[in-house]
Scaffold this motif. Structure first.
Motif, short mmCIF file in Angstrom:
data_model
loop_
_atom_site.label_atom_id
_atom_site.label_comp_id
_atom_site.label_asym_id
_atom_site.label_seq_id
_atom_site.Cartn_x
_atom_site.Cartn_y
_atom_site.Cartn_z
N GLY A 173 52.96 0.53 50.05
CA GLY A 173 51.73 0.85 49.33
C GLY A 173 50.48 0.19 49.89
N GLU A 174 50.61 -1.03 50.44
CA GLU A 174 49.43 -1.73 50.97
C GLU A 174 48.84 -1.01 52.18
N HIS A 175 49.63 -0.10 52.80
CA HIS A 175 49.16 0.62 53.99
C HIS A 175 48.72 2.05 53.68
N GLY A 185 55.65 1.77 66.10
CA GLY A 185 56.06 2.68 65.04
C GLY A 185 57.55 2.64 64.76
N GLU A 186 58.32 2.26 65.77
CA GLU A 186 59.79 2.20 65.62
C GLU A 186 60.23 0.83 66.09
N ASN A 187 60.13 -0.14 65.18
CA ASN A 187 60.32 -1.54 65.57
C ASN A 187 61.54 -2.19 64.92
N GLN A 208 57.24 9.02 57.03
CA GLN A 208 58.12 10.02 57.66
C GLN A 208 59.27 9.32 58.41
N PHE A 209 58.92 8.28 59.16
CA PHE A 209 59.92 7.58 59.96
C PHE A 209 60.93 6.83 59.09
N ILE A 210 60.45 6.10 58.09
CA ILE A 210 61.35 5.24 57.31
C ILE A 210 62.31 6.07 56.44
N THR A 211 61.94 7.34 56.20
CA THR A 211 62.81 8.23 55.42
C THR A 211 63.62 9.17 56.33
N SER A 212 63.56 8.94 57.65
CA SER A 212 64.15 9.89 58.61
C SER A 212 65.66 9.72 58.81
N GLY A 213 66.24 8.70 58.19
CA GLY A 213 67.67 8.45 58.36
C GLY A 213 68.08 7.28 57.51
N GLN A 214 69.32 6.88 57.62
CA GLN A 214 69.80 5.77 56.80
C GLN A 214 69.20 4.44 57.25
N VAL A 215 69.01 3.55 56.28
CA VAL A 215 68.60 2.17 56.55
C VAL A 215 69.69 1.25 56.01
N PHE A 216 69.62 -0.03 56.42
CA PHE A 216 70.54 -1.03 55.89
C PHE A 216 69.70 -2.12 55.24
N ALA A 217 69.70 -2.12 53.90
CA ALA A 217 68.86 -3.05 53.12
C ALA A 217 69.67 -4.30 52.77
N MET A 218 69.04 -5.47 52.90
CA MET A 218 69.76 -6.73 52.69
C MET A 218 68.91 -7.75 51.93
N ASP A 262 52.98 8.82 59.22
CA ASP A 262 54.06 8.67 60.22
C ASP A 262 55.07 7.60 59.78
N LEU A 263 54.56 6.52 59.17
CA LEU A 263 55.42 5.42 58.74
C LEU A 263 56.40 5.90 57.65
#
Ligand code: UDP
Length: 131
Positions: A50-52, A110-112, A63-73, A60-61
């Protein structure tokens, strides 16, 4: 004890880096308190970043972060918020030293590869959002 929110982003999952990243935090002496593989819904992505919202890269951010699975910890230990950020390296991988996660695996801002909370307050907010 301090906790932080860390997430392997879709590029890190696609590159099979979950094990390496978990291992780095374990070897550092931190304790994994919670974790899950998930695909982030669009509304959660927009809230998390939200801050961005007004930045040119926001679309783009999300779009990218929802483009596949993530591993949240959730990681726990002394000074874990700041030390996780050091282990990750700077936001722009071009500035990241070898030995850091971004310095070893990323070239594109963008993909870090990884997200980590930037303060104890952000950590509390993000852990509540994701867990
Ligand atoms: N980002 C981007 N372009 C920029 C700045 C940031 O695509 O010019 C992305 C990048 O993936 C970053 C995320 O937006 O990880 C959040 O930015 P922040 O400044 O919060 O960096 P972080 O805390 O992730 O290092």
């Amino acid at each position: 004890m301090e906790q932080t929110f860390v997430m392997v982003k879709p590029d890190g999952v696609r590159k099979q880096l979950i094990g390496d990243i978990v291992s780095r935090f374990e070897r550092r002496g931190y304790t994994l308190r919670d974790a899950k593989v998930m695909t982030i819904p669009r509304d959660l992505a927009e809230e998390h970043y939200g801050e961005h919202r007004d930045k040119p890269f926001f679309g783009d951010l999300v779009q990218f972060i929802t483009s596949g699975q993530v591993f949240a910890m959730v990681w726990e230990g002394e000074n874990v918020v700041e030390n996780a950020r050091t282990m990750m390296g700077p936001t722009n991988p071009k500035e990241a030293a070898p030995g850091s996660i971004r310095g070893d695996y990323a070239t594109d801002v963008g993909e870090n590869i990884i997200h980590g909370s930037d303060s104890p307050e952000s950590a509390e907010r993000e852990i509540a959002l994701f867990f």
